[in-house]
Design an enzyme around this catalytic site. Structure first.
Site, PDB file in Angstrom:
ATOM      1  N   ASP A 211       0.822  -1.215   0.000  1.00  0.00           N
ATOM      2  CA  ASP A 211       0.000   0.000   0.000  1.00  0.00           C
ATOM      3  C   ASP A 211       0.854   1.263   0.000  1.00  0.00           C
ATOM      4  O   ASP A 211       0.337   2.368  -0.037  1.00  0.00           O
ATOM      5  CB  ASP A 211      -0.930  -0.010   1.224  1.00  0.00           C
ATOM      6  N   SER A 235      -7.365   5.642  -0.388  1.00  0.00           N
ATOM      7  CA  SER A 235      -7.458   4.334  -1.036  1.00  0.00           C
ATOM      8  C   SER A 235      -8.900   3.840  -0.971  1.00  0.00           C
ATOM      9  O   SER A 235      -9.541   3.905   0.072  1.00  0.00           O
ATOM     10  CB  SER A 235      -6.539   3.328  -0.338  1.00  0.00           C
ATOM     11  N   GLN A 285      -4.652  -1.192  -7.211  1.00  0.00           N
ATOM     12  CA  GLN A 285      -5.333  -0.338  -6.238  1.00  0.00           C
ATOM     13  C   GLN A 285      -6.003   0.821  -6.956  1.00  0.00           C
ATOM     14  O   GLN A 285      -5.413   1.421  -7.865  1.00  0.00           O
ATOM     15  CB  GLN A 285      -4.364   0.219  -5.193  1.00  0.00           C
TER      16      GLN A 285
END
Length: 295
Positions: A211, A235, A285
């Site tokens: 991440d 996110s 993502q």
């Protein structure tokens, strides 16, 4: 802060975050609790709940059945001053595959929801996208914290105190994007100290660092840096596939690109390689991104 807290390294603190307690209460779910990593922003770092949720799900599996994929959604911002409760549903157990749902809670409401699939080791077809060959070695690059001056104390503190060392192949975009508009980048990463040999911990730590920085290929495509006034990034979801074993306390190359941005959202993709070129994992993502002067 106590002397004991000051003595703990960032990697020690990460190991504490990944050290989950299992509830003894009898429910229809497996319940785990964990602490949160302190963050200057006050919000939980998304990689924390990724790693914790994965480890909670792994704790319901036999040791020889490993995660190969997960798909998760970030539902609400988490409070880094509070712990996290994770509930795991044992959705399916087959002869070769298992499926688990994990949800992370704070104050009784979910902040992250994930479904993960696990598989026994099995033979089969094999190929992998090769690692780029024109990337400098990490020793030829400066640590990111050496490239950020004291004009942004928060950025400098976050870089110095996080358990992962990063070295950007391109110039980092913490304070400036240098006017370049390229939808890709590569970053060397590793934990700052050795970890135990347990591959479950390494898979969870890999989720933790997956991440980190992946959003930047979207920002780079538009010449935007993290210190852009009014910039808002969050996110939305995260998908990850584990291909081969890797150690996160050794250098890994995170190759990232952004194929699309539209409607206040941007998509980023990533491939994580070991130093010797083995493709360890793939990541997708999507983020929410808002820039004040874009209508």
């Amino acid at each position: 802060m106590s002397a004991d807290a000051r003595a703990r390294t960032p990697v020690d603190q990460l190991m504490e975050v990944l050290d989950l307690d299992e509830s003894q209460a009898r429910t229809t779910e497996d319940i785990f609790t964990g602490c949160s990593q302190s963050m200057p922003t006050g919000r939980i770092y998304g990689g924390q709940v990724l790693g914790q949720s994965l480890l909670a799900a792994e704790r319901t599996m036999p040791a020889d059945r490993a995660v190969h994929s997960m798909h998760g959604y970030f539902l609400r911002p988490g409070d880094s001053s509070q712990g996290v409760t994770i509930a795991v549903d044992r959705i399916h157990d087959g002869r070769s595959f298992s499926t688990r749902r994990a949800q992370a809670y704070q104050n009784g409401v979910p902040i992250f929801s994930m479904i993960a699939s696990f598989q026994d080791e099995a033979p089969g077809l094999e190929h992998a996208e090769p690692m780029p060959s024109d990337v400098p070695a990490p020793e030829d690059l400066s640590p990111d914290e050496e490239l950020v001056d004291d004009t942004d104390p928060q950025a400098l503190r976050m870089l110095a105190e996080r358990p992962v060392e990063t070295r950007h192949v391109e110039t980092p975009i913490y304070l400036s994007a240098d006017g370049k508009t390229i939808p890709h980048q590569a970053v060397w990463m590793r934990l700052r100290a050795p970890m135990p040999d347990d591959q479950r911990l390494h898979r969870a730590a890999l989720a933790y660092l997956s991440d980190m920085t992946i959003q930047e290929s979207i920002l780079r495509a538009h010449g935007i840096h993290w210190a852009t006034p009014g910039l808002k990034v969050a996110s939305l979801d995260h998908a990850m596939w584990w291909h081969r074993p890797a150690r996160v306390d050794e250098w890994m190359l995170y190759v990232q690109s952004s194929p699309n941005a539209r409607g206040g959202r941007g998509l980023a993709t990533g491939r994580i390689y070991t130093r010797d070129g083995v493709l360890a994992a793939s990541v997708n993502q999507e983020i929410m991104i808002r820039v004040p002067d874009v209508r």
